[in-house]
Design a protein around this motif. Structure first.
Motif, mmCIF file in Angstrom:
data_model
loop_
_atom_site.group_PDB
_atom_site.id
_atom_site.type_symbol
_atom_site.label_atom_id
_atom_site.label_comp_id
_atom_site.label_asym_id
_atom_site.label_seq_id
_atom_site.Cartn_x
_atom_site.Cartn_y
_atom_site.Cartn_z
ATOM 1 N N PRO A 1 37.376 48.397 38.418
ATOM 2 C CA PRO A 1 36.034 47.990 37.445
ATOM 3 C C PRO A 1 35.982 47.053 37.365
ATOM 4 O O PRO A 1 34.758 46.486 36.681
ATOM 5 N N ARG A 2 36.283 45.801 36.829
ATOM 6 C CA ARG A 2 35.920 44.801 36.393
ATOM 7 C C ARG A 2 35.727 42.864 37.480
ATOM 8 O O ARG A 2 34.925 42.619 37.230
ATOM 9 N N VAL A 3 36.625 43.556 38.733
ATOM 10 C CA VAL A 3 36.596 42.321 39.832
ATOM 11 C C VAL A 3 35.468 43.195 40.843
ATOM 12 O O VAL A 3 35.952 43.549 41.839
ATOM 13 N N LYS A 4 34.091 43.096 40.989
ATOM 14 C CA LYS A 4 33.711 43.594 42.446
ATOM 15 C C LYS A 4 34.337 42.626 44.015
ATOM 16 O O LYS A 4 34.701 41.158 43.721
ATOM 17 N N GLY A 5 34.498 44.026 44.845
ATOM 18 C CA GLY A 5 34.253 43.209 46.061
ATOM 19 C C GLY A 5 36.171 43.239 46.363
ATOM 20 O O GLY A 5 37.223 43.061 47.609
ATOM 21 N N VAL A 6 37.157 44.722 45.437
ATOM 22 C CA VAL A 6 38.427 44.383 45.689
ATOM 23 C C VAL A 6 38.732 46.515 45.122
ATOM 24 O O VAL A 6 37.477 46.848 44.686
ATOM 25 N N THR A 7 39.324 46.715 47.012
ATOM 26 C CA THR A 7 39.954 48.430 46.798
ATOM 27 C C THR A 7 40.760 48.609 46.569
ATOM 28 O O THR A 7 41.581 48.256 47.363
ATOM 29 N N CYS B 1 45.758 47.145 48.420
ATOM 30 C CA CYS B 1 44.277 46.294 47.567
ATOM 31 C C CYS B 1 44.140 45.533 48.400
ATOM 32 O O CYS B 1 44.872 45.074 49.391
ATOM 33 N N HIS B 2 42.962 45.400 48.848
ATOM 34 C CA HIS B 2 42.796 44.284 49.950
ATOM 35 C C HIS B 2 40.883 43.989 49.479
ATOM 36 O O HIS B 2 39.825 45.003 48.340
ATOM 37 N N GLN B 3 40.061 42.724 50.018
ATOM 38 C CA GLN B 3 38.833 42.227 49.640
ATOM 39 C C GLN B 3 37.946 43.111 50.894
ATOM 40 O O GLN B 3 38.813 42.377 52.076
ATOM 41 N N PHE B 4 37.250 43.541 50.145
ATOM 42 C CA PHE B 4 35.506 43.973 50.773
ATOM 43 C C PHE B 4 34.396 42.896 51.077
ATOM 44 O O PHE B 4 33.687 43.850 50.984
ATOM 45 N N GLY B 5 33.859 42.534 49.939
ATOM 46 C CA GLY B 5 32.652 41.892 49.801
ATOM 47 C C GLY B 5 33.894 40.681 49.026
ATOM 48 O O GLY B 5 34.755 40.338 48.862
ATOM 49 N N PRO B 6 32.208 39.839 48.289
ATOM 50 C CA PRO B 6 32.952 38.606 47.514
ATOM 51 C C PRO B 6 33.645 38.774 46.762
ATOM 52 O O PRO B 6 32.738 39.873 46.085
ATOM 53 N N ILE B 7 34.552 38.031 46.652
ATOM 54 C CA ILE B 7 35.129 38.821 44.729
ATOM 55 C C ILE B 7 34.288 37.521 43.555
ATOM 56 O O ILE B 7 34.586 36.744 43.878
ATOM 57 N N THR B 8 34.011 37.734 42.554
ATOM 58 C CA THR B 8 33.752 37.265 41.621
ATOM 59 C C THR B 8 34.314 37.280 40.552
ATOM 60 O O THR B 8 34.587 38.250 39.947
ATOM 61 N N LEU B 9 35.553 36.337 39.816
ATOM 62 C CA LEU B 9 35.646 36.308 39.253
ATOM 63 C C LEU B 9 35.137 36.507 37.892
ATOM 64 O O LEU B 9 34.663 35.640 37.114
ATOM 65 N N PRO B 10 35.465 37.353 36.531
ATOM 66 C CA PRO B 10 34.603 37.734 35.113
ATOM 67 C C PRO B 10 34.918 36.574 34.719
ATOM 68 O O PRO B 10 36.579 36.252 34.201
ATOM 69 N N PRO C 1 37.086 32.597 50.572
ATOM 70 C CA PRO C 1 35.579 32.792 50.519
ATOM 71 C C PRO C 1 35.463 34.162 51.707
ATOM 72 O O PRO C 1 35.762 34.135 52.352
ATOM 73 N N TRP C 2 34.276 34.778 51.417
ATOM 74 C CA TRP C 2 34.039 35.882 52.011
ATOM 75 C C TRP C 2 33.318 35.400 53.576
ATOM 76 O O TRP C 2 33.232 34.100 53.671
#
Length: 162
Positions: free
Chosen positions: A57-63, A91-100, A159-160
Motif C-alpha cells: 500500500p505504500r511502496v508502489k511497484g511491489v506485489t 513478492c516481486h517488483q513489477f514497476g519502478p519502486i519509489t520509497l516514501p 532501477p527499473w
C-alpha cells in the motif's frame, strides 16, 4: 459545566483520532487468484490452498502473492474452522519502486483472519537500508499465543528496466 467541556474534549479527541487514522495507510486488500484442493471430503468442501495477490500500500511497484491452507469440511463450510498456520509468500517488483521519505523500518502491509475470532495471518514489510532491500515476512498471530510458522520474501530495489 465540566461535563460539557469534557464532552467537547472527547469529541475533539475522537475527531483527532479519526484524522490520524485516515492519514495512516491501510493494510492492502487482497485479490483472490485461485484455489486448489488438497484433501477430498466426500460430502463437504475440500481442504485447499488458496492464493491471493496484494500490492504494497505504500511502496508502489511491489506485489506479493500469499498462499494459505484453508480448512474444508463442515466447519470450514460454516466459517468456524481454524485454518492451519501454513502459508508461503513471494513478492516481486513489477514497476519502478519509489520509497516514501517517511517509510518506517517496519510496517504491517496485509492482514487476514484465519479463524472466527482469535487468529490471523499478517505480512510485515521491513526495510533493510544497508542492502537496499524490502523484506516481507508472513506470520501467524493469535491473541494469546503466536506461532513460529513464518515465510519470507525479499525484493531488492533496483532501477527499473535493467
Amino acid at each position: 459545566m465540566k461535563r460539557s467541556s469534557s464532552r467537547t474534549s472527547d469529541v475533539g479527541a475522537a475527531i483527532g483520532l479519526a484524522i490520524a487514522c485516515a492519514a495512516m495507510p491501510l493494510p492492502a486488500a487482497a485479490e483472490d487468484v485461485g484455489c486448489t484442493s488438497t484433501t477430498f471430503h466426500f460430502f463437504s468442501p475440500n481442504d485447499k490452498v488458496c492464493v491471493q495477490a496484494f500490492d504494497d500500500p505504500r511502496v508502489k511497484g511491489v506485489t506479493c502473492h500469499i498462499s494459505q491452507a484453508k480448512t474444508g469440511g463442515w466447519k470450514g463450510a460454516a466459517g468456524v474452522a481454524e485454518d492451519p498456520s501454513r502459508f508461503s509468500i513471494a513478492c516481486h517488483q513489477f514497476g519502478p519502486i519509489t520509497l516514501p521519505a517517511d517509510l518506517p523500518r517496519e510496517e504491517s502491509v496485509f492482514s487476514e483472519s484465519t479463524s472466527l475470532i482469535f487468529k490471523n495471518t499478517k505480512v510485515v514489510r521491513m526495510y533493510d537500508a544497508r542492502r537496499n532491500t524490502l523484506v516481507y515476512v508472513a506470520v501467524s498471530r493469535r491473541v494469546l499465543e503466536g506461532s513460529p510458522m513464518n515465510a519470507i520474501s525479499a525484493v531488492p530495489i533496483e532501477p527499473w528496466g535493467r
